[in-house]
Design a protein around this motif. Structure first.
Motif, PDB file in Angstrom:
ATOM      1  N   PRO A 154       8.472  86.104 -47.737  1.00  0.00           N
ATOM      2  CA  PRO A 154       7.010  86.158 -47.682  1.00  0.00           C
ATOM      3  C   PRO A 154       6.356  85.016 -48.454  1.00  0.00           C
ATOM      4  O   PRO A 154       6.805  84.627 -49.530  1.00  0.00           O
ATOM      5  CB  PRO A 154       6.681  87.508 -48.319  1.00  0.00           C
ATOM      6  N   GLU A 155       5.285  84.481 -47.881  1.00  0.00           N
ATOM      7  CA  GLU A 155       4.469  83.467 -48.542  1.00  0.00           C
ATOM      8  C   GLU A 155       3.079  84.050 -48.793  1.00  0.00           C
ATOM      9  O   GLU A 155       2.466  84.594 -47.872  1.00  0.00           O
ATOM     10  CB  GLU A 155       4.292  82.243 -47.663  1.00  0.00           C
ATOM     11  N   GLN A 156       2.565  83.894 -49.992  1.00  0.00           N
ATOM     12  CA  GLN A 156       1.209  84.340 -50.301  1.00  0.00           C
ATOM     13  C   GLN A 156       0.244  83.247 -49.846  1.00  0.00           C
ATOM     14  O   GLN A 156       0.153  82.186 -50.457  1.00  0.00           O
ATOM     15  CB  GLN A 156       1.052  84.594 -51.799  1.00  0.00           C
ATOM     16  N   VAL A 157      -0.470  83.478 -48.752  1.00  0.00           N
ATOM     17  CA  VAL A 157      -1.356  82.450 -48.198  1.00  0.00           C
ATOM     18  C   VAL A 157      -2.824  82.731 -48.478  1.00  0.00           C
ATOM     19  O   VAL A 157      -3.689  81.896 -48.192  1.00  0.00           O
ATOM     20  CB  VAL A 157      -1.114  82.292 -46.683  1.00  0.00           C
ATOM     21  N   ILE A 165      12.791  92.483 -39.574  1.00  0.00           N
ATOM     22  CA  ILE A 165      12.285  93.821 -39.907  1.00  0.00           C
ATOM     23  C   ILE A 165      12.671  94.194 -41.332  1.00  0.00           C
ATOM     24  O   ILE A 165      11.852  94.726 -42.097  1.00  0.00           O
ATOM     25  CB  ILE A 165      12.811  94.853 -38.887  1.00  0.00           C
ATOM     26  N   ALA A 166      13.903  93.887 -41.720  1.00  0.00           N
ATOM     27  CA  ALA A 166      14.343  94.187 -43.092  1.00  0.00           C
ATOM     28  C   ALA A 166      13.517  93.415 -44.114  1.00  0.00           C
ATOM     29  O   ALA A 166      13.170  93.941 -45.182  1.00  0.00           O
ATOM     30  CB  ALA A 166      15.822  93.854 -43.244  1.00  0.00           C
ATOM     31  N   ALA A 167      13.187  92.168 -43.782  1.00  0.00           N
ATOM     32  CA  ALA A 167      12.382  91.360 -44.695  1.00  0.00           C
ATOM     33  C   ALA A 167      10.972  91.918 -44.822  1.00  0.00           C
ATOM     34  O   ALA A 167      10.380  91.924 -45.922  1.00  0.00           O
ATOM     35  CB  ALA A 167      12.346  89.918 -44.217  1.00  0.00           C
ATOM     36  N   LEU A 168      10.411  92.393 -43.722  1.00  0.00           N
ATOM     37  CA  LEU A 168       9.085  93.019 -43.782  1.00  0.00           C
ATOM     38  C   LEU A 168       9.117  94.271 -44.655  1.00  0.00           C
ATOM     39  O   LEU A 168       8.232  94.477 -45.497  1.00  0.00           O
ATOM     40  CB  LEU A 168       8.605  93.373 -42.368  1.00  0.00           C
ATOM     41  N   ILE A 169      10.125  95.107 -44.473  1.00  0.00           N
ATOM     42  CA  ILE A 169      10.252  96.329 -45.271  1.00  0.00           C
ATOM     43  C   ILE A 169      10.370  95.987 -46.753  1.00  0.00           C
ATOM     44  O   ILE A 169       9.746  96.614 -47.622  1.00  0.00           O
ATOM     45  CB  ILE A 169      11.467  97.163 -44.803  1.00  0.00           C
ATOM     46  N   ASP A 170      11.163  94.980 -47.053  1.00  0.00           N
ATOM     47  CA  ASP A 170      11.335  94.570 -48.444  1.00  0.00           C
ATOM     48  C   ASP A 170      10.018  94.072 -49.040  1.00  0.00           C
ATOM     49  O   ASP A 170       9.687  94.388 -50.190  1.00  0.00           O
ATOM     50  CB  ASP A 170      12.404  93.478 -48.523  1.00  0.00           C
ATOM     51  N   ALA A 171       9.259  93.285 -48.260  1.00  0.00           N
ATOM     52  CA  ALA A 171       7.989  92.761 -48.752  1.00  0.00           C
ATOM     53  C   ALA A 171       6.939  93.863 -48.901  1.00  0.00           C
ATOM     54  O   ALA A 171       6.110  93.813 -49.815  1.00  0.00           O
ATOM     55  CB  ALA A 171       7.478  91.675 -47.807  1.00  0.00           C
ATOM     56  N   VAL A 230      -3.281  88.265 -48.254  1.00  0.00           N
ATOM     57  CA  VAL A 230      -2.440  88.007 -47.069  1.00  0.00           C
ATOM     58  C   VAL A 230      -1.120  87.357 -47.472  1.00  0.00           C
ATOM     59  O   VAL A 230      -1.096  86.345 -48.191  1.00  0.00           O
ATOM     60  CB  VAL A 230      -3.163  87.082 -46.068  1.00  0.00           C
ATOM     61  N   ARG A 231      -0.019  87.940 -46.955  1.00  0.00           N
ATOM     62  CA  ARG A 231       1.296  87.313 -47.032  1.00  0.00           C
ATOM     63  C   ARG A 231       1.798  87.048 -45.618  1.00  0.00           C
ATOM     64  O   ARG A 231       1.571  87.859 -44.720  1.00  0.00           O
ATOM     65  CB  ARG A 231       2.284  88.215 -47.782  1.00  0.00           C
ATOM     66  N   ARG A 232       2.463  85.924 -45.453  1.00  0.00           N
ATOM     67  CA  ARG A 232       2.952  85.498 -44.141  1.00  0.00           C
ATOM     68  C   ARG A 232       4.475  85.521 -44.138  1.00  0.00           C
ATOM     69  O   ARG A 232       5.116  85.089 -45.087  1.00  0.00           O
ATOM     70  CB  ARG A 232       2.433  84.093 -43.839  1.00  0.00           C
ATOM     71  N   MET A 233       5.049  86.004 -43.022  1.00  0.00           N
ATOM     72  CA  MET A 233       6.502  86.088 -42.878  1.00  0.00           C
ATOM     73  C   MET A 233       6.894  85.450 -41.549  1.00  0.00           C
ATOM     74  O   MET A 233       6.375  85.827 -40.493  1.00  0.00           O
ATOM     75  CB  MET A 233       6.956  87.537 -42.899  1.00  0.00           C
ATOM     76  N   THR A 286       7.623  83.196 -34.765  1.00  0.00           N
ATOM     77  CA  THR A 286       6.435  84.048 -34.844  1.00  0.00           C
ATOM     78  C   THR A 286       6.135  84.377 -36.298  1.00  0.00           C
ATOM     79  O   THR A 286       7.022  84.756 -37.058  1.00  0.00           O
ATOM     80  CB  THR A 286       6.662  85.357 -34.066  1.00  0.00           C
ATOM     81  N   GLN A 287       4.870  84.262 -36.664  1.00  0.00           N
ATOM     82  CA  GLN A 287       4.443  84.574 -38.020  1.00  0.00           C
ATOM     83  C   GLN A 287       3.802  85.957 -38.053  1.00  0.00           C
ATOM     84  O   GLN A 287       2.798  86.211 -37.395  1.00  0.00           O
ATOM     85  CB  GLN A 287       3.460  83.503 -38.521  1.00  0.00           C
ATOM     86  N   SER A 288       4.414  86.848 -38.804  1.00  0.00           N
ATOM     87  CA  SER A 288       3.845  88.170 -39.059  1.00  0.00           C
ATOM     88  C   SER A 288       3.042  88.092 -40.346  1.00  0.00           C
ATOM     89  O   SER A 288       3.348  87.296 -41.242  1.00  0.00           O
ATOM     90  CB  SER A 288       4.956  89.210 -39.213  1.00  0.00           C
ATOM     91  N   TYR A 289       2.027  88.928 -40.445  1.00  0.00           N
ATOM     92  CA  TYR A 289       1.168  88.927 -41.630  1.00  0.00           C
ATOM     93  C   TYR A 289       1.105  90.330 -42.242  1.00  0.00           C
ATOM     94  O   TYR A 289       0.900  91.314 -41.524  1.00  0.00           O
ATOM     95  CB  TYR A 289      -0.241  88.461 -41.271  1.00  0.00           C
ATOM     96  N   ILE A 290       1.285  90.382 -43.553  1.00  0.00           N
ATOM     97  CA  ILE A 290       1.111  91.618 -44.314  1.00  0.00           C
ATOM     98  C   ILE A 290      -0.228  91.490 -45.035  1.00  0.00           C
ATOM     99  O   ILE A 290      -0.428  90.590 -45.859  1.00  0.00           O
ATOM    100  CB  ILE A 290       2.253  91.826 -45.321  1.00  0.00           C
TER     101      ILE A 290
END
Length: 290
Positions: free
Chosen positions: A13-16, A60-66, A20-23, A36-40
């Motif tokens: 994840p990047e804090q943009v 998906i695992a990276a999103l769950i972790d973030a 907002v964080r971008r993955m 594809t860039q997903s955003y949290i």
């Protein structure tokens, strides 16, 4: 274009923006750029995930972790191309969050719009219309209907930050493909004008870097599409009456792997021009209207 985008790591994840964080998903291609860039979106207490991306275990695992211990208020999809929405279902199963956003794309035939680019398994719990909202701890997402690239395309505005998540409607590296019969150039141009009239501070697209001068970019995109119209009319006037004859002339220097997609956008322009009474069709051939 931000040269650092090619150095950004996948599944990290990047804090943009403060909210907002971008993955970045590991699905680079001629159509997805680096992926594809997903955003949290949101605080550490409550978040939404925009465009969860492809159904790839690493992503998906990276999103769950973030996401960590935050409550996922919503999983939001801008549209249902397979690089955007397939991770919604597994992410919902893991988090218990509802899938909220664009409508499912119902295909009426086996034509070009029912190819592998679409996600037939997408099943939203709630469909948003223009202006409807999702809210969490000190943040709000507002749906902005932007049909054209696909008929079900939505952008999402984050008013607390002046951010607009533009999906594939406006990208940071290339113009969008508009592929009939679902893709509609008339609608796409109207959606561009709609965004031009807004006052968003920055765009976060699904592909490519952030756009920090959004109105300038959109104005240029509108001008680019009008230039394509003039090119098409000139091609027809010079005797190139079929799309396959126009594309090599109009897209010189463009990766030939992208020519079929470019042909779909040319077709979309021709349909729009025909609706405006500027061209006419006879079989595969197009002519200037009398």
């Amino acid at each position: 274009m931000d040269p650092a985008i090619n150095l950004r790591p996948y599944a990290s994840p990047e804090q943009v923006d403060p909210l907002v964080r971008r993955m970045l998903a590991r699905n680079p291609s001629p159509f997805t750029f680096t992926g594809t860039q997903s955003y949290i979106v949101g605080s550490r207490a409550e978040v939404a995930v925009i465009d969860p991306g492809p159904d790839e275990p690493e992503h998906i695992a990276a999103l769950i972790d973030a996401i960590g211990d935050a409550r996922v208020v919503a999983i939001c999809c801008t549209h249902t191309h397979r690089d955007h929405s397939p991770a919604a279902a597994p992410l919902a199963a893991l988090t218990g969050a509802p899938v909220i956003g664009c409508a499912p794309l119902t295909l009426a035939d086996d034509g070009p719009r029912s190819d592998a680019a679409f996600d037939p398994a997408y099943r939203p719990d709630r469909v948003l219309t223009d202006g409807e909202t999702i809210s969490g701890d000190e943040w709000t997402l507002i749906a902005v209907a932007t049909p054209g690239h696909t008929s079900n395309h939505l952008c999402f505005a984050l008013p607390e930050s002046g951010v607009l998540f533009t999906g594939d409607h406006v990208m940071g590296w290339s113009t969008s493909v508009v592929s009939p019969p679902d893709g509609d150039m008339t609608a796409y141009m109207a959606s561009l004008q709609k965004l031009y009239e807004r006052d968003d501070r920055v765009y976060f697209p699904a592909h490519g870097p952030a756009v920090d001068k959004p109105r300038q970019l959109v104005r240029g995109m509108i001008g680019h599409r009008r230039q394509r119209e003039r090119q098409i009319l000139r091609q027809i006037g010079e005797g190139r009456t079929r799309i396959g004859q126009m594309v090599p002339q109009m897209y010189k220097g463009v990766d030939e792997r992208l020519w079929p997609a470019a042909g779909r956008s040319v077709h979309a322009h021709l349909i729009d021009l025909a609706q405006r009474g500027l061209v006419a069709q006879c079989g595969e051939d197009w002519s200037l209207a009398a």
